[in-house]
Structure formats: structure tokens, C-alpha cells
Design a protein around this motif. Structure first.
Motif, short mmCIF file in Angstrom:
data_model
loop_
_atom_site.label_atom_id
_atom_site.label_comp_id
_atom_site.label_asym_id
_atom_site.label_seq_id
_atom_site.Cartn_x
_atom_site.Cartn_y
_atom_site.Cartn_z
N MET A 281 15.92 5.84 -21.37
CA MET A 281 16.09 4.61 -20.60
C MET A 281 14.89 3.69 -20.79
O MET A 281 13.78 4.17 -20.96
N ALA A 282 15.14 2.40 -20.70
CA ALA A 282 14.07 1.43 -20.94
C ALA A 282 13.14 1.31 -19.74
O ALA A 282 13.58 1.40 -18.59
N ILE A 283 11.86 1.13 -20.03
CA ILE A 283 10.91 0.79 -18.97
C ILE A 283 11.03 -0.71 -18.71
O ILE A 283 10.88 -1.51 -19.63
N GLU A 284 11.32 -1.06 -17.48
CA GLU A 284 11.51 -2.46 -17.09
C GLU A 284 10.55 -2.82 -15.97
O GLU A 284 10.00 -1.95 -15.30
N ARG A 285 10.44 -4.14 -15.75
CA ARG A 285 9.74 -4.65 -14.57
C ARG A 285 10.71 -5.50 -13.77
O ARG A 285 11.55 -6.20 -14.35
N THR A 286 10.56 -5.44 -12.45
CA THR A 286 11.42 -6.25 -11.58
C THR A 286 10.58 -6.88 -10.48
O THR A 286 9.50 -6.38 -10.14
N LEU A 287 11.09 -7.99 -9.95
CA LEU A 287 10.40 -8.66 -8.84
C LEU A 287 11.03 -8.19 -7.53
O LEU A 287 12.25 -8.23 -7.37
N SER A 288 10.18 -7.75 -6.65
CA SER A 288 10.58 -7.23 -5.35
C SER A 288 9.90 -8.07 -4.27
O SER A 288 8.74 -8.45 -4.42
N MET A 289 10.62 -8.36 -3.22
CA MET A 289 10.04 -9.08 -2.09
C MET A 289 10.34 -8.31 -0.80
O MET A 289 11.49 -7.91 -0.59
N ILE A 290 9.34 -8.16 0.03
CA ILE A 290 9.55 -7.66 1.40
C ILE A 290 9.60 -8.90 2.28
O ILE A 290 8.65 -9.69 2.32
N LYS A 291 10.72 -9.09 2.95
CA LYS A 291 11.00 -10.36 3.62
C LYS A 291 10.31 -10.45 5.00
O LYS A 291 9.84 -9.43 5.54
N PRO A 292 10.29 -11.67 5.57
CA PRO A 292 9.54 -11.87 6.83
C PRO A 292 9.96 -10.93 7.96
O PRO A 292 9.11 -10.56 8.79
N ASP A 293 11.23 -10.56 8.04
CA ASP A 293 11.66 -9.67 9.13
C ASP A 293 10.96 -8.31 9.03
O ASP A 293 10.44 -7.79 10.02
N ALA A 294 10.92 -7.75 7.83
CA ALA A 294 10.33 -6.43 7.64
C ALA A 294 8.81 -6.47 7.76
O ALA A 294 8.19 -5.52 8.27
N VAL A 295 8.19 -7.56 7.30
CA VAL A 295 6.74 -7.69 7.45
C VAL A 295 6.38 -7.79 8.93
O VAL A 295 5.49 -7.09 9.43
N ALA A 296 7.11 -8.65 9.67
CA ALA A 296 6.81 -8.84 11.10
C ALA A 296 7.02 -7.55 11.89
O ALA A 296 6.32 -7.29 12.88
N ALA A 297 7.97 -6.74 11.46
CA ALA A 297 8.26 -5.49 12.16
C ALA A 297 7.27 -4.37 11.81
O ALA A 297 7.36 -3.27 12.34
N GLY A 298 6.35 -4.64 10.88
CA GLY A 298 5.36 -3.63 10.51
C GLY A 298 5.89 -2.60 9.54
O GLY A 298 5.36 -1.48 9.48
N ASN A 299 6.87 -2.97 8.76
CA ASN A 299 7.48 -2.01 7.83
C ASN A 299 7.07 -2.20 6.37
O ASN A 299 7.60 -1.50 5.50
N ALA A 300 6.14 -3.13 6.10
CA ALA A 300 5.77 -3.37 4.71
C ALA A 300 5.19 -2.11 4.05
O ALA A 300 5.55 -1.76 2.93
N GLY A 301 4.32 -1.44 4.76
CA GLY A 301 3.71 -0.24 4.19
C GLY A 301 4.73 0.85 3.91
O GLY A 301 4.69 1.51 2.87
N ASN A 302 5.66 1.04 4.85
CA ASN A 302 6.71 2.05 4.63
C ASN A 302 7.55 1.71 3.40
O ASN A 302 7.94 2.61 2.63
N ILE A 303 7.84 0.43 3.22
CA ILE A 303 8.69 0.03 2.10
C ILE A 303 7.94 0.18 0.78
O ILE A 303 8.50 0.67 -0.21
N LEU A 304 6.66 -0.18 0.76
CA LEU A 304 5.88 0.03 -0.47
C LEU A 304 5.82 1.52 -0.82
O LEU A 304 5.93 1.91 -1.98
N GLN A 305 5.65 2.35 0.21
CA GLN A 305 5.63 3.80 -0.03
C GLN A 305 6.96 4.28 -0.59
O GLN A 305 7.01 5.14 -1.47
N HIS A 306 8.05 3.70 -0.06
CA HIS A 306 9.40 4.06 -0.52
C HIS A 306 9.54 3.80 -2.02
O HIS A 306 10.13 4.61 -2.74
N PHE A 307 8.98 2.68 -2.49
CA PHE A 307 9.05 2.39 -3.93
C PHE A 307 8.33 3.47 -4.73
O PHE A 307 8.87 4.01 -5.70
N GLU A 308 7.11 3.80 -4.31
CA GLU A 308 6.34 4.79 -5.06
C GLU A 308 6.99 6.17 -4.98
O GLU A 308 7.02 6.91 -5.97
N ASP A 309 7.53 6.51 -3.83
CA ASP A 309 8.20 7.81 -3.68
C ASP A 309 9.42 7.92 -4.59
O ASP A 309 9.89 9.02 -4.89
N ASN A 310 9.96 6.76 -4.98
CA ASN A 310 11.15 6.75 -5.83
C ASN A 310 10.84 6.37 -7.28
O ASN A 310 11.72 5.92 -8.02
#
Ligand code: CMP
Length: 140
Positions: free
Chosen positions: A1-30
Motif C-alpha cells: 500500500m502507498a504511503i500517503e499524507r492527509t490533512l486532518s482538522m480537529i474542529k472547534p467543538d472537540a477542541v472546546a470540549a478538551g478532546n484534542a489530545g485524545n483525538i491526536l492519541q487516537h491517530f497515533e494509536d491507529n
């Protein structure tokens, strides 16, 4: 499979709720490497431009208002089949239809306030990455 790059955004709702760190961790865990990341706040003009493809949609004005209500995180993710893989772990646009364990199932409120964005093709990823980052900011 090809190595690709993609643009990801964590939106204002998730940042305000304090979930940015969890979501970044989710990317690395996957198996997605973070090759660039910044916290920023979109201006009205930036949000309109980023979502210009949706300008004719009835939800466009609300979407732009939402995307400017607070800070976002933008990141470039790299990995095998990264565009499709990232969209898979985000889950369906509407969290009510998202699979268990996906980011939107875990953190999104509704089809608009859906926690995250991901490029939908390699071609669009290149444009969306350039929207936020210079080449020198991509630390592979
Ligand atoms: P995103 O993946 O960032 O791409 C476009 C965004 O528009 C989407 O996530 C949602 O935030 C929003 N969106 C898509 N469909 C609808 C809809 N039917 N009603 C409201 N917002 C929507």
C-alpha cells in the motif's frame, strides 16, 4: 500500500470540549504519524475558502460560523493509505451513523458539529495541506 499524507482538522467543538489530545492519541494509536500540527483559529475568509466546495449547500453559512467559533487543530497525518484510513477511523460524517469506537462516535454531537475533518482524496489532501502548512513545516 502507498504511503500517503492527509490533512486532518480537529474542529472547534472537540477542541472546546478538551478532546484534542485524545483525538491526536487516537491517530497515533491507529498507525498515523503526525508530521505537522498547529492550533489556530480560522478567520471567516479562511473558513469560507476552505469549505468553498460546499458554498451552494444549505448548511454552508452555519458550517462557516461553527468553524470560526473557536480554535482548531490542523495536522498532517502520514501512513499507509492515510487518506482512506483516516476517514475510516473518523467514522461517518453523521455521528448517529458512525461505527462504535470511531472518533465521531466518541466525540461528535451531530452532523455539523462532528469533531473532525479529513481530506477525501490524495489530490484534495495536497491542496488542504498547503492551505495550512508550508513545505518546511512538514517534518516527516
Ligand atoms: P467535513 O468532513 O468537515 O466536511 C464538510 C462538513 O460540512 C462536514 O464535515 C460537516 O461538518 C458539515 N456537514 C455536512 N453535511 C451536513 C449537513 N447535512 N448539515 C449540516 N452540516 C453538514
Amino acid at each position: 500500500m502507498a504511503i500517503e499524507r492527509t490533512l486532518s482538522m480537529i474542529k472547534p467543538d472537540a477542541v472546546a470540549a478538551g478532546n484534542a489530545g485524545n483525538i491526536l492519541q487516537h491517530f497515533e494509536d491507529n498507525g498515523l504519524r503526525i508530521v505537522a500540527c498547529k492550533k489556530t483559529r480560522l478567520s471567516l475568509a479562511q473558513a469560507q475558502a476552505f469549505y468553498a466546495v460546499h458554498a451552494a449547500r444549505p448548511f454552508y453559512n452555519d458550517l462557516v460560523t461553527f468553524m470560526t467559533e473557536g480554535p482548531i487543530f490542523a495536522q498532517v497525518l502520514e501512513g499507509e493509505n492515510a487518506v482512506a484510513h483516516h476517514r475510516s477511523i473518523m467514522g461517518a460524517t453523521n455521528p448517529a451513523q458512525a461505527d462504535e469506537g470511531t472518533i465521531r462516535k466518541l466525540y461528535a454531537s451531530n452532523i455539523e458539529r462532528n469533531a473532525c475533518h479529513g481530506s477525501d482524496s490524495v489530490e484534495n489532501a495536497a491542496g488542504e495541506i498547503a492551505f495550512f502548512f508550508s513545505g518546511a513545516e512538514l517534518l516527516g
